[in-house]
Write an enzyme that holds these catalytic residues in place. Sequence first.
Site, short mmCIF file in Angstrom:
data_model
loop_
_atom_site.label_atom_id
_atom_site.label_comp_id
_atom_site.label_asym_id
_atom_site.label_seq_id
_atom_site.Cartn_x
_atom_site.Cartn_y
_atom_site.Cartn_z
N TYR A 1 0.85 -1.20 0.00
CA TYR A 1 0.00 0.00 0.00
C TYR A 1 0.88 1.24 0.00
CZ TYR A 1 -4.97 -0.74 0.19
OH TYR A 1 -6.26 -0.98 -0.17
N GLU B 1 -0.62 4.73 -0.40
CA GLU B 1 -1.49 5.91 -0.61
C GLU B 1 -0.70 7.18 -0.34
OE1 GLU B 1 -5.03 5.41 1.71
OE2 GLU B 1 -5.85 3.93 0.33
N ASP C 1 -6.89 14.40 -24.63
CA ASP C 1 -6.84 12.99 -24.26
C ASP C 1 -6.15 12.26 -25.41
OD1 ASP C 1 -7.29 10.30 -23.92
OD2 ASP C 1 -9.38 10.51 -23.30
N THR D 1 -3.88 6.88 -21.77
CA THR D 1 -3.62 5.55 -21.24
C THR D 1 -2.16 5.24 -21.55
OG1 THR D 1 -4.35 4.62 -23.35
CG2 THR D 1 -5.96 4.65 -21.56
N LYS E 1 -1.70 1.57 -25.05
CA LYS E 1 -2.05 1.47 -26.47
C LYS E 1 -0.78 1.63 -27.31
CE LYS E 1 -6.84 2.89 -25.72
NZ LYS E 1 -7.09 3.74 -24.55
N ARG F 1 -1.40 -1.73 -18.70
CA ARG F 1 -2.74 -1.16 -18.70
C ARG F 1 -2.82 -0.11 -17.59
NH1 ARG F 1 -6.97 -2.49 -21.40
NH2 ARG F 1 -5.64 -3.87 -22.59
N1 DSN Z 1 -11.67 1.12 -25.36
C1 DSN Z 1 -10.66 1.95 -25.94
C2 DSN Z 1 -10.55 1.75 -27.41
O1 DSN Z 1 -10.66 0.63 -27.85
O2 DSN Z 1 -10.32 2.70 -28.13
C3 DSN Z 1 -10.81 3.36 -25.61
O3 DSN Z 1 -10.53 3.51 -24.26
#
Ligand code: DSN
Length: 434
Positions: free
Chosen positions: A67, A69, A218, A244, A247, A253
Amino acid sequence: MTHDSRHAHDGLADALLDLLRAHDPEIAGLMQNERDRQQTTLELIASENHVSPAVMHPMGSWLTNKYAEGYPGARYYGGCVFHDQIETIARDRANQLFGSRFANVQPHSGAQANMAVFMALMAPGDTFASLVLKDGGHLSHGMKINFSGAYFKPVHYPLHYTPTHAEFERIDYDAARKVCMETRPKVVMCGYSAYPRVIDFARFRAIADECGALLVADIAHIAGLVAAGVHPSPFPHAHVVTTTTHKTLRGPRGGLILTSDEELAKKIDKAVFPGVQGGPLMHVIASKAVAFGEALRPEFKAYQQQVVANARSLAAALIKHGFRITSGGTDNHLMLVDLRTKSDSLTGADAEKWLEAAGIVCNKNGIPDDPRPPRVTSGLRLGTPAITTRGLNTADMVTLAAWIDRVLSASGAENATTQVRAQVKSMCERYPLA
Ligand code: DSN
């Protein structure tokens, strides 16, 4: 990855799976099945990728036991000395990668990063502007049943929908300005889940300045391209950037928030913890640090250049087979295929199912102004990050387009699907995963 290190990693993964099999054969068996599925299929889902063993390792380690925090140097638990160092390295590398001054590496996901930013920048009920969701936006950009639509008031800007317009299916910046001037949002959001063209961040900043809003970009989909300089950076235009990490950035993730504004950074830190999250996932933060380290290396730029070259090659080859690609092509890692040009009755749902049976994994996706509902759709979204990671090149994209055409032209008939499945398998053997 060299042949020897791939071999060594395979051996380690096998040994770990054997340990798990002795303890929990049910889950071990399913993990093995998923490993085989990934090895033997071509992954064209634009938001997915294959991480390196180095990125994978911290997530399956003792780092998960702690933990922590709070933030480095100001935790609510003892024993955080090494976690402080790991999180500091992750923040520093993220800032170096994107040219920002402050990074929060704790968001568990992109949606939670957006939630924290909304909390930091707005009060419930405040208005924000984003793209018409079904034309490429994300659920955290104002879907009614998401926090963003339930607790805030979204207004939407459109694409150009007139086929004869030179900017057909690209962002209508004049309309965006008009919407923003009329509604005076607190935040203007740009950055999308299914937009194949370059985003003009400077133009959005001018709109935000004129209507008195803060600009949030974003960049979840294009973060890797941005980090490598293959897509223009949202900095210095955006006040805040969310993304994120899993990707195109090819990390674990998770989510990430960046800014160069000290006051906003303080608000964002408070909004992430204790605003929307409790304990950070320190094992994932360590993997983020490893992934940012990989992205700082020169080979990452070459990888992202190949991602874009492959996407262009795939789009061009599909056009030759008679498919329409929305906006006429792509500038980034993804494309939207309008299936109606192939056949009036061909839907995204059917195409996704038939291609998966042939070992080509992708997702149905609405195309701009799609008359069909989201569970059916008239389009497919195809992306090249994962297949580029395993080494496919522009010539392979021509082959892949022919396979896609074969399966869809045959309406998923068994003969065509079985033949393509065998060819996909043999291509996967030529390009094994690390
Ligand atoms: N679910 C994602 C995508 O496939 O683009 C977006 O967060």
